[in-house]
Each structure stands twice: as structure tokens, then as C-alpha cells.
Design a protein around this motif. Sequence first.
Motif, mmCIF file in Angstrom:
data_model
loop_
_atom_site.group_PDB
_atom_site.id
_atom_site.type_symbol
_atom_site.label_atom_id
_atom_site.label_comp_id
_atom_site.label_asym_id
_atom_site.label_seq_id
_atom_site.Cartn_x
_atom_site.Cartn_y
_atom_site.Cartn_z
ATOM 1 N N ARG A 108 0.847 -1.198 0.000
ATOM 2 C CA ARG A 108 0.000 0.000 0.000
ATOM 3 C C ARG A 108 0.883 1.249 0.000
ATOM 4 O O ARG A 108 0.677 2.164 -0.795
ATOM 5 C CB ARG A 108 -0.914 -0.022 1.237
ATOM 6 N N VAL A 109 1.887 1.212 0.864
ATOM 7 C CA VAL A 109 2.781 2.361 0.972
ATOM 8 C C VAL A 109 3.495 2.604 -0.364
ATOM 9 O O VAL A 109 3.554 3.729 -0.859
ATOM 10 C CB VAL A 109 3.817 2.127 2.101
ATOM 11 N N VAL A 110 4.011 1.534 -0.938
ATOM 12 C CA VAL A 110 4.759 1.665 -2.191
ATOM 13 C C VAL A 110 3.879 2.200 -3.308
ATOM 14 O O VAL A 110 4.228 3.162 -4.005
ATOM 15 C CB VAL A 110 5.368 0.297 -2.602
ATOM 16 N N LEU A 111 2.702 1.602 -3.446
ATOM 17 C CA LEU A 111 1.845 1.976 -4.565
ATOM 18 C C LEU A 111 1.328 3.407 -4.414
ATOM 19 O O LEU A 111 1.022 4.069 -5.405
ATOM 20 C CB LEU A 111 0.670 0.994 -4.694
ATOM 21 N N ALA A 112 1.231 3.856 -3.162
ATOM 22 C CA ALA A 112 0.734 5.212 -2.944
ATOM 23 C C ALA A 112 1.843 6.253 -3.082
ATOM 24 O O ALA A 112 1.564 7.449 -3.122
ATOM 25 C CB ALA A 112 0.091 5.303 -1.546
ATOM 26 N N ASP A 113 3.073 5.809 -3.151
ATOM 27 C CA ASP A 113 4.193 6.733 -3.221
ATOM 28 C C ASP A 113 4.233 7.413 -4.594
ATOM 29 O O ASP A 113 4.359 6.749 -5.623
ATOM 30 C CB ASP A 113 5.493 5.932 -2.990
ATOM 31 N N PRO A 114 4.118 8.743 -4.609
ATOM 32 C CA PRO A 114 4.126 9.432 -5.918
ATOM 33 C C PRO A 114 5.417 9.198 -6.699
ATOM 34 O O PRO A 114 5.394 9.163 -7.929
ATOM 35 C CB PRO A 114 3.965 10.909 -5.552
ATOM 36 N N HIS A 115 6.527 8.989 -5.989
ATOM 37 C CA HIS A 115 7.775 8.726 -6.702
ATOM 38 C C HIS A 115 7.724 7.396 -7.428
ATOM 39 O O HIS A 115 8.282 7.248 -8.509
ATOM 40 C CB HIS A 115 8.965 8.716 -5.727
ATOM 41 N N PHE A 116 7.051 6.409 -6.765
ATOM 42 C CA PHE A 116 6.873 5.114 -7.427
ATOM 43 C C PHE A 116 6.104 5.308 -8.724
ATOM 44 O O PHE A 116 6.516 4.839 -9.792
ATOM 45 C CB PHE A 116 6.136 4.139 -6.510
ATOM 46 N N GLN A 117 4.970 5.996 -8.614
ATOM 47 C CA GLN A 117 4.120 6.182 -9.795
ATOM 48 C C GLN A 117 4.873 6.909 -10.896
ATOM 49 O O GLN A 117 4.857 6.494 -12.061
ATOM 50 C CB GLN A 117 2.848 6.941 -9.412
ATOM 51 N N ALA A 118 5.570 7.980 -10.497
ATOM 52 C CA ALA A 118 6.272 8.781 -11.505
ATOM 53 C C ALA A 118 7.373 7.960 -12.183
ATOM 54 O O ALA A 118 7.480 7.933 -13.413
ATOM 55 C CB ALA A 118 6.871 10.026 -10.853
ATOM 56 N N SER A 119 8.174 7.240 -11.350
ATOM 57 C CA SER A 119 9.293 6.525 -11.951
ATOM 58 C C SER A 119 8.807 5.330 -12.773
ATOM 59 O O SER A 119 9.365 5.026 -13.824
ATOM 60 C CB SER A 119 10.277 6.075 -10.870
ATOM 61 N N PHE A 120 7.766 4.685 -12.300
ATOM 62 C CA PHE A 120 7.254 3.539 -13.069
ATOM 63 C C PHE A 120 6.692 4.017 -14.403
ATOM 64 O O PHE A 120 6.911 3.384 -15.442
ATOM 65 C CB PHE A 120 6.185 2.793 -12.254
ATOM 66 N N THR A 121 5.967 5.127 -14.370
ATOM 67 C CA THR A 121 5.440 5.694 -15.617
ATOM 68 C C THR A 121 6.594 6.058 -16.558
ATOM 69 O O THR A 121 6.559 5.754 -17.754
ATOM 70 C CB THR A 121 4.606 6.958 -15.331
ATOM 71 N N TYR A 122 7.612 6.701 -15.970
ATOM 72 C CA TYR A 122 8.758 7.102 -16.792
ATOM 73 C C TYR A 122 9.376 5.878 -17.477
ATOM 74 O O TYR A 122 9.620 5.882 -18.685
ATOM 75 C CB TYR A 122 9.801 7.816 -15.924
ATOM 76 N N SER A 123 9.609 4.830 -16.686
ATOM 77 C CA SER A 123 10.262 3.647 -17.253
ATOM 78 C C SER A 123 9.381 2.943 -18.271
ATOM 79 O O SER A 123 9.870 2.373 -19.242
ATOM 80 C CB SER A 123 10.662 2.673 -16.148
ATOM 81 N N THR A 124 8.059 2.966 -18.030
ATOM 82 C CA THR A 124 7.150 2.359 -19.003
ATOM 83 C C THR A 124 7.242 3.094 -20.338
ATOM 84 O O THR A 124 7.358 2.470 -21.408
ATOM 85 C CB THR A 124 5.706 2.395 -18.483
ATOM 86 N N LEU A 125 7.196 4.447 -20.258
ATOM 87 C CA LEU A 125 7.305 5.231 -21.490
ATOM 88 C C LEU A 125 8.653 4.988 -22.156
ATOM 89 O O LEU A 125 8.737 4.839 -23.379
ATOM 90 C CB LEU A 125 7.128 6.725 -21.176
ATOM 91 N N LEU A 126 9.699 4.908 -21.331
ATOM 92 C CA LEU A 126 11.037 4.651 -21.861
ATOM 93 C C LEU A 126 11.079 3.306 -22.592
ATOM 94 O O LEU A 126 11.635 3.186 -23.689
ATOM 95 C CB LEU A 126 12.059 4.671 -20.728
ATOM 96 N N ALA A 127 10.453 2.305 -21.970
ATOM 97 C CA ALA A 127 10.438 0.968 -22.578
ATOM 98 C C ALA A 127 9.701 1.000 -23.912
ATOM 99 O O ALA A 127 10.156 0.413 -24.903
ATOM 100 C CB ALA A 127 9.795 -0.031 -21.631
ATOM 101 N N LEU A 128 8.556 1.718 -23.939
ATOM 102 C CA LEU A 128 7.795 1.783 -25.189
ATOM 103 C C LEU A 128 8.605 2.497 -26.272
ATOM 104 O O LEU A 128 8.640 2.062 -27.424
ATOM 105 C CB LEU A 128 6.458 2.501 -24.953
ATOM 106 N N ALA A 129 9.263 3.593 -25.891
ATOM 107 C CA ALA A 129 10.089 4.320 -26.862
ATOM 108 C C ALA A 129 11.219 3.428 -27.356
ATOM 109 O O ALA A 129 11.531 3.387 -28.557
ATOM 110 C CB ALA A 129 10.650 5.587 -26.226
ATOM 111 N N THR A 130 11.834 2.684 -26.429
ATOM 112 C CA THR A 130 12.928 1.782 -26.809
ATOM 113 C C THR A 130 12.444 0.738 -27.815
ATOM 114 O O THR A 130 13.115 0.454 -28.809
ATOM 115 C CB THR A 130 13.474 1.076 -25.558
ATOM 116 N N ILE A 131 11.255 0.178 -27.535
ATOM 117 C CA ILE A 131 10.705 -0.838 -28.435
ATOM 118 C C ILE A 131 10.462 -0.232 -29.817
ATOM 119 O O ILE A 131 10.808 -0.822 -30.846
ATOM 120 C CB ILE A 131 9.415 -1.436 -27.841
#
Lengths: 357, 261, 297
Positions: B44-67
Motif C-alpha cells: 500500500r505504501v509503495v503503490l501510494a508513493d508518488p515517486h513510485f508512480q512517476a518513476s514507473f510511468t517514466y520507465s514504461t514510457l522509456l520501454a515503449l520508446a525503446t521498443i
Amino acid sequence: MTFIDIRNLKKSFGPTTVVHDFALSVERGEFVSFLGPSGCGKTTILRMIAGFETASAGSIRIDGREVTGLPPAKRNVGMVFQAYALFPNMTVAGNIAFGLKVAKWSNAAIAARVEEMLGLIKLPDIADRYPYQLSGGQQQRVALARAIAVKPEVLLLDEPLSALDAKIRVSLREEIRSLQKDLGITTIFVTHDQEEALSMSDRIVVMNEGRAEQIGTPFEVYNYPRTRFVASFVGTLNLLSATVVDAATGHLAIDGQHVLAAKAVEGRTAGDTVSVALRPEAVDFGGASEGRDALTGTVEAVAFLGAVVRIRVGLGDQKISLDTFNQPQLRLPTAGETVTLSFSRDDLLVVEPDGRS
Amino acid sequence: MRRSRFGSWLAITLGSLYFIVPLIGTFEFSLRMKRGTYSFEAYRVVLADPHFQASFTYSTLLALATIAVGTILVVPTAYWVQLRLRRLRPVVEFITLMPLVIPAIVIVFGYIRLYNSQSILPLTDSSFGTDALLCFGCVTLALPYLYRSVDTGLRAIDVRTLTEAAESLGAGWFTILTRVIFPNIRSAVLSGAFLTFAIVIGEFTFASLLNRPAFGPYLQLVGANRAYEPAALAIIAFVVTWACMGLIQVVGTVRDAGRPK
Amino acid sequence: MSVAESGSTTAGVRASSASVLAWLGVVPFFLFAGLFLILPTGFLIVGAFQDAQGHFTLANLAGLAHPSIVKAYTISLEISVASALAGAAIGFALAHAAVLGGLPAWIRPTLSTFCGVASQFAGVPLAFAFLATLGRTGLVTWALMQWGGINLYATGFNLLTFTGLTLTYLYFQIPLMVLILTPALDGLRREWREAAETLGASTGQYWRQVALPILWPSLLGATLLLFANAFGAVATAYALTGSSLNIVTILLYAQIRGDVLHDQNLGYALALGMIVITGLSNVAYIWLRSWAERWIR
């Protein structure tokens, strides 16, 4: 005397039985072929003799020695596989020497034996080549040399020619046969090619669905097929159904046309339906005469096969093919023409249904 | 055959233990955040952490761009090499395998020196430039996997005949690539893409040294400062990896099922 | 081809212009590889032979002889070699069990799916998993204490050492080995084994003289890959040990972040050392493979 003695051999994989109660005795020096379609159990029996499969029941003896439970390495059999069984990481000499090294021969004896083997397969100059540098036919000859180098009591050949080109297949089968005769080595040869079996063997075991349908010389199997399966598998054959008119005299009716078989029809009475077999090459044009029966029908197709012309004639609902040699002066019938065919009574065979051997 | 299966069972059992115990250990640990009871508090703590959300979103976008970049780079190249420049294949294959041998940290060190503010191409000056550089770095890391996957896909179809057939029907190169070749190797590209996703989502070295707010550096930061959240994050990362590999299997199965024979 | 139908001179011209066009097709790839793979690496290699003013020098290489740097390379090499060899041996045992072990059919796809996941489950999360398992408060550490009465850390074990890191690296090394070896083991034809058996060979003789020589190229290649994989790993070690374990990648990482060596170009030399080691292992691999594959084409 019997050299290989197989009794009551059975093999089941789970609920499926692939070999039913198989028995065979092979004489010393004999060349026996197992002939049949794929999945008939011929390879399974060969693999049981080699020791790769364990028999579910029955026994195998080689030269009086019970081998049923022995591992392959202790059976003293040589085997040649369908293809690509040479060790790719060894030269030809290395392949042939492999079994000798395992048997701890001296280096000098190994070198001499390898040279002898290469001479035997008529490839004296390829000792240092690797398998990928050889043609398919050469690979199989080396595989043969590797198998016989260790002086096995029995040679097992598992469709060794089926991956080769047609021409090499023919020359290699003659070579294998003469080599086998020279060495006098008892050989079992598995094939689905009837021509190979007929041309090479002392005896043929025709197999179907895990059973031996007939065991006999090529002459017997070809000319006197015991069952419908043997008749249809070995060579081209006309199989017609006929009604028994008089069993004792061999009097039959094929689509209402009366013929006489050479022998009485055993175990049947008038009105029964039986199968009769007739080789295309036994049928000729012309009417009935002494010892010959005749049938009349309509020509449906004429196929030119080179040396032979095959003509298909319709007799009511059934069809009969006949082969005639191609001669320039021959007048060939045309489709739609009515013709009379005749054949010797001796060639008309009444065959058993399958699996009744 | 007659050989004993005991050794095989022993190997598989010991291997399974080695692989499963850490997962159990991590999962158990991740549930221990509330004292005296198991709970999903850490998640709960992790998923609610805005840094988690921001970094996960960033890496997802990065992965899509890489693909996207990787596919646009690799598919035409592999196609072209297969069709016209076969003798170039060993060279291209060698280059695509280099990232497996040259350590990532060496490559990124080179980037930092080569594309810094004093160079001709000062990519690290702007954040977009650095993002682009990170993306290219990830393409480099994924190159061995992506290229192999696409190349295998291309070998399975008859590239030459397909191309000639399309040409004879008047298709241009772009049409051939996008309408004929690509649909035929879609599943191979997809497997490569999922693998790329799994690699990029947790990538640490490039992102950390280029100072980008990606998931990998975030994980490391949490690991250095918190107790239970890292275990929860490890489980989440494992699930993401598993999902990517599962999708590869699904894609592969669909492909096999679609094939005749 | 259609070119052959036209006259010989025009055919020649067309063929050459066509081949120029053909080369254009791979320009983007080579441009990319040049800019983002070869040039950056080359830059470091050149930099390793220059001083701060850009003059040629061997001082950077000499600087590598510093005891702390030698130590870092030594530990890195030890961990990489140990995890590659152990990964190769264990991975071989698992792949062998799954492919040739006569186990139920479901084992194999399960193993290969799992290995696909585990071989990619490296980096920071893997470090977390091992900390949660074998760290001071980890599950296995606790269980051994509770039920076995063994204080793991009193035996000298520490996750943040050579042993611990090797054990952790094996988590992705073994699956990688399994993935590479499975198809190679599939390539062993049944006929080879059976031919060897009818010729009187024992299982050991078959493996020594036939199967292993055939598998050498794959085994060597996979082991080299495992070595490079471990040698270049940063994230797992960094997340696991912080900077307490002095391996070369962590040293380089710290150097890039903060110039801990107080010498820019010594960093290049550090990188060059890594390139030389992975490069040499690659050359050794290519040489060994050409020897091991002399019987193929």
C-alpha cells in the motif's frame, strides 16, 4: 541351426500393443527383411533385438544365449540407422575405430582393421574426412563399416537406404547384400520398400499392425501371398471380390462372370464372398483356352509407363489392371473398347482376410 | 530407458528450492511491515508513493520508446541483410552481440564523455536530449535480443519470394515492409518487444548514471533507505517480469497454433 | 535476375548502382551502432592513453597497478569466474535432467518458462530478494536459527562478500545456462547414443567421446556469456552491498559519479581494463570454438 530365436515377443506402450506375439527363427548367415508400412512394429522388434526397447513379454536368443534382459552394449550386435548416425565430431577413421577402442584393441590392430573396413566398403581414401564432407551414400557405407568392424554376431539395418537418392539406393543395396554374403553375417533388415525386400532377402517377414502376416522367401511372398494385406502390399495387385459358386471345384463368379480357380476353396460354401488376387502381369488379352479363364470388360484407361503399358478395365463395379510389355508393333486398345482378358488358373489366388496367418 | 531417474529428480528438486526459496523469503518479508501481523501494508505504501508512480510511468514510457526505436532500426536492417546483403550477416550479427560482451557501465561512461556539454553533440545538456540518449542506450542493451528474435522470425518465412511476389504486384519498399514482411514476423517482433520491456523497466546503470528519474534508480534509493518496501518492490518487479515472459509464451503459442503442419 | 537480360555494359552499371543502393539500406544501423556502441567505447579506449591535456601517456595504465584497483579487478574476476563456472555446471545438470532425464513431460516447459523469467530477474530487485532471504533478518537466516540452531552469520557467512554475491548472481546465471543449453542438448541425436551403445560403449564413454565434444561450442559460448554477464553487472552488486564490496564495476560507478580517483583519465583506463578482459575472453572463445567446431563446415 537356428541362430536368432525369437519367441512370444510382445511390446506394449501403455494400453497400446505394438507387437503381438511375434515368433521368428533365423539361420546363421541368413538375410531376413521385415517389410511393412510405418507403424507396423517392424522397427520396434529390431530395437528389441538391439536392446533399445525392453520386451513386455517373450524371449530373444542369439546363438543359444538369452539376451532379452541384456543392455545393448552386451549383445554383440551391429546396427546401421536410417541416417545421420555417424559421430559428427570424429573422422571416418575415428568412427570406424570407436567400437574397437572401446573394446581395447591395440592401436596397430585398430589401424589395420580400419584400413580393412575402408577397403571393404570401397572407400579407401576417406579416412581423414569428417561426416559432413561425405555424401549420404558414403555416410551409410561408413556406418556399415563401423557396425561390422567390431565383428558383431548379428547385423541390424534400420531402413538404412530410405534417406538416399533412388540410384544410390539401388547400387548400395546390391553392395550391402554382397558384403553380407561374403562375411556370412546374420542380418535383419527393416524396410517399407518392397523392392528392397524382394531383391535383397533370403526370407521376408511381411508385417502389419504388430503381427507377422507371412514369413517366406521373396518368391513365395510375391507369388503366393497368404493374406489380402500381403497381396496388396507386395507388388501391384488386382484384388477382386468373388462369390463362391462351388467350393469343391473352385468355381467362382466375379460380377456374374464365371471362372475356375486351380484349387478348391477351403472352408467356404456356395454363396460366400471371397477375395481373389491377380497380378497385372499375369493378365493378357485373348479368350479362354486350356487352363485359362477369361473375363470381358470395358477399357477405362491406358497408362504408358515406359517399358510397360498398364490398362485398366472395368468389370461391372470392379476394376482390373493388366500390364503388357511395350512393343512398337502392339496395337493398344482405346478407352471405351470392349475387350476380353485371360489369365492362367494358377495365377488366380484366393486370399485370406488380414491377420489370419 | 533403464537409467535411474533419481539424479534427475534430485537436480530438479534442488534447483527448484534454490529458485523458489528467495521468492518465498521476499514475499514473507514484504508482509512483515506491521508488527506482529502479516499485512499488505508495504505494498500500500509503495503503490501510494508518488515517486513510485512517476518513476514507473517514466520507465514504461522509456520501454515503449525503446521498443519503437529498436523495431524501426532492427526490422528493416535484418530484412535487408537477409534479402540483399547476406555476406554482411556475420558483421551485423557480431555488432548486435557486442552489448552482451561490453559492460553497460563502460558504454554509458562513453556516452557521458562523448555527449557532454563540451562535445559537438551535447545531448546531455537538455533533459530531452538525455532522455533520448537513455533511450538509445536501452536500444543498445536490447539489441542482441531484439535482433535475434526478428532474425529468427525472418528466417522462418521466405523473405525473397514474399518480396518478389509483392514487387510483381507493384508494391514499393515501404509497403512491402509494413504490409507484407512486418505482419508475417509480428509474433517474433512481439517476443522481442516483451523481452525489451522486461530489460528496460528495471534498468539501473544507464538511468542512474544519466541521472534520469527511472524505476531502477528509484528501487535502489528505496532499498538504501527503507526496510520492507524493497521486498514488496522486488515482488512487483518479479510479477512484471513474469508477465512479460508469459506474454512471450502466449505470442509464441498463438504463432505455433496459427501455423499449418 | 532481370538485370541479366539487358546488355552487358548497362547490366554492369545497373548492378553497381543497385549494390550502392543496397548498402544504403544498412546505413541507419551502422550509424546507430557507430554512434551509440562503437564510438563511445573507442573514445574511452583512446582516452585511456591520454593525459588531461590530451597527450599520449601510459601513466593511466600504470595507475591501474594501484593495490585497490588490482584488488577490485581480482574480486571481480573471482566472482565472474566462480559464478560462470558454477552456473555452467548447475545449469548443465538442470538442462540435462529436463531434456534427457526421463522426467514427466511438464517439467521441461515449466523449467524453461521459469528460466526465461529468472534470467531477466537481475539487478536491484534480485538484491532485495536475497537480502530478504539470506540477509541478517532474512527468512532462511531466521529459519536456520530457529529450527537448525545454526547462526549463519556466526559461521562467517555474509551476503555482502564474495560468497554472497556469487550465490546471488547464480540466480540469473543458472537460468541463462539452461536456456542456452536446452536446444543444444536437443541437438544430440538419439542415434549417436544408440550407435555408441551397440558398439559397446558405456554411458561415460559416450559422454566423454561423443556428447561432450559435440556440446563444447555451446558450453564454451554459454560460459563466456555468463562470465561477461557477471563481470559487467553493476545493479545487483550496488544494491546489495552499496559500495562496501570493492568490485571493479562499483569502483567505476563511483568514479563516474564523483571522480573518486581524482583522475579523469584513470577512469578511462579502468574501463579499458574491463574491455580488454571481456575482449580477451571473447577472443579465447572464438579460438576455442573454431577448434571445437573443426568437424563442422
